[in-house]
Design an enzyme around this catalytic site. Structure first.
Site, PDB file in Angstrom:
ATOM      1  N   PRO A   1       6.377  -0.804  -8.709  1.00  0.00           N
ATOM      2  CA  PRO A   1       7.244  -0.353  -7.611  1.00  0.00           C
ATOM      3  C   PRO A   1       6.384  -0.009  -6.415  1.00  0.00           C
ATOM      4  O   PRO A   1       5.417   0.745  -6.519  1.00  0.00           O
ATOM      5  CB  PRO A   1       7.922   0.902  -8.196  1.00  0.00           C
ATOM      6  CG  PRO A   1       7.012   1.375  -9.284  1.00  0.00           C
ATOM      7  CD  PRO A   1       6.314   0.160  -9.824  1.00  0.00           C
TER       8      PRO A   1
ATOM      9  N   MET B   1       6.683   1.068  -2.283  1.00  0.00           N
ATOM     10  CA  MET B   1       7.548   1.487  -1.184  1.00  0.00           C
ATOM     11  C   MET B   1       7.464   0.490  -0.028  1.00  0.00           C
ATOM     12  O   MET B   1       6.379   0.056   0.353  1.00  0.00           O
ATOM     13  CB  MET B   1       7.159   2.875  -0.697  1.00  0.00           C
ATOM     14  CG  MET B   1       7.427   3.985  -1.707  1.00  0.00           C
ATOM     15  SD  MET B   1       9.183   4.168  -2.114  1.00  0.00           S
ATOM     16  CE  MET B   1       9.810   4.806  -0.563  1.00  0.00           C
TER      17      MET B   1
ATOM     18  N   CYS C   1       2.983   9.047  -7.629  1.00  0.00           N
ATOM     19  CA  CYS C   1       2.836   8.824  -6.188  1.00  0.00           C
ATOM     20  C   CYS C   1       2.223  10.060  -5.518  1.00  0.00           C
ATOM     21  O   CYS C   1       2.725  11.174  -5.702  1.00  0.00           O
ATOM     22  CB  CYS C   1       4.190   8.514  -5.563  1.00  0.00           C
ATOM     23  SG  CYS C   1       4.085   8.181  -3.793  1.00  0.00           S
TER      24      CYS C   1
END
Length: 337
Positions: free
Chosen positions: A15, A17, A98
């Site tokens: 994943p 951003m 993160c």
């Protein structure tokens, strides 16, 4: 019928951003039927209060696809998972890795490595709202934590909470003093501590993330006993090298793997994107919303520079459409970019 998550762990695309949106995932899926694809991280409050279709919609052709959530409030995360239920994601992942300031200020992401008991409460609350696997993506530690000490305790706490699949980014995160970009590059990689987690918890699915750029590296890490490898930036910047032919990682794949270095293989993917692009444009979408994810398709191949230039300069202009896309494809083979 889409592949079960258990078949998708050998390779996954991280994943990321602003990168792994639905258009990016559709593009990647044309290169691999098997790999697990992940959404961008979406926070639990955004799911609860935000535009749900825009945040959660995806094409059925993207499967298997996992939803990554950010948060640290068990009740909020449970509500977000419940809301996302009708979208039938193959997996729901909790972000504990993160390091961005925005994430820290919300008390989630990598800072959760400091509070494994809270993470356990979160995942159990999430599990109560879905039949899909709830997984965790974490770091090997943060700040002055000693990975050899804290990582086993973190993994054990997750296992006791019912988590069966953990993705470990094999770097520490420094919550002060390093930018998110620096946190992806400066802390040294420690694959040994991730391999040690697989040896210590053989019943868990342990996947490694961080620093992997080639399928050869993926094969080597799988051969060392890991259940899967997650590739991030390399799969975005040079997707053909990582994803074309990746399905051969799965036992029982008998079809001859396409040559990832072949311009023809990349052109085939580009042409397969045309109906999707046309449909997006017909619905009022902009060309660059899709093609920005495709700039690396021909990396290292003849014509790559011209392909990137035409799309970078023109795809965001009003009215840009398939004519410009065809112009970009017409560059292939015309230079050595």
């Amino acid at each position: 019928m889409h592949a079960s998550p258990s078949l998708a762990h050998r390779l996954s695309v991280a994943p990321m951003m602003d990168w792994t949106d639905r258009h990016c995932r559709y593009f990647h899926r044309l290169m691999t039927r098997r790999a697990m694809l992940y959404t961008e991280m979406v926070t639990a409050p955004a799911v609860i209060h935000g535009p749900k279709p825009r945040l959660l919609d995806y094409s059925a052709l993207e499967h298997p696809v996992a939803l990554q959530l950010g948060g640290s409030d068990p009740a909020e995360l449970a509500q977000a998972v419940r809301i996302a239920g009708p979208w039938a994601y193959a997996e729901v992942n909790l972000n504990c890795g993160c390091p961005s300031d925005r994430v820290q200020s919300g008390c989630f992401g990598a800072v959760l490595m400091k509070t494994p008991d809270l993470v356990a409460q979160c995942v159990q609350a999430m599990q109560g709202e879905t039949d899909a696997p709830v997984t965790v993506k974490c770091r090997i530690g943060v700040d002055d934590q000693e990975p050899a000490d804290i990582l086993p305790r973190f993994v054990e706490t997750m296992a006791k909470a019912g988590v069966r699949h953990i993705i470990i980014h094999a770097r520490k995160a420094w919550l002060q003093g390093l930018s998110p970009k620096e946190n992806r590059e400066i802390p040294p990689l420690d694959y040994a501590v991730v391999l040690a987690m697989k040896a210590r918890f053989p019943e868990l699915t342990i996947c490694l993330n961080g620093g992997v750029t080639t399928l050869a590296q993926v094969r080597d890490l799988l051969a060392q006993g890991l259940d899967g490898v997650m590739v991030g930036r390399a799969a975005y910047h040079d997707p053909a090298a990582v994803l074309i032919g990746a399905d051969a990682l799965w036992a029982g794949e008998t079809a001859e793997a396409p040559d990832a270095n072949s311009v023809a293989a990349c052109l085939s993917v580009a042409r397969a994107m045309e109906p999707y692009i046309a449909d997006h444009l017909a619905q009022g979408g902009r060309l660059h919303q899709i093609t920005r994810h495709m700039l690396g398709l021909f990396t290292g191949r003849p014509g790559a520079r011209g392909f990137r230039r035409v799309l970078s300069e023109g795809a965001s202009r009003p009215g840009a459409g398939l004519d410009l896309y065809h112009e970009a494809l017409g560059q292939i083979g015309q230079d050595l970019g």
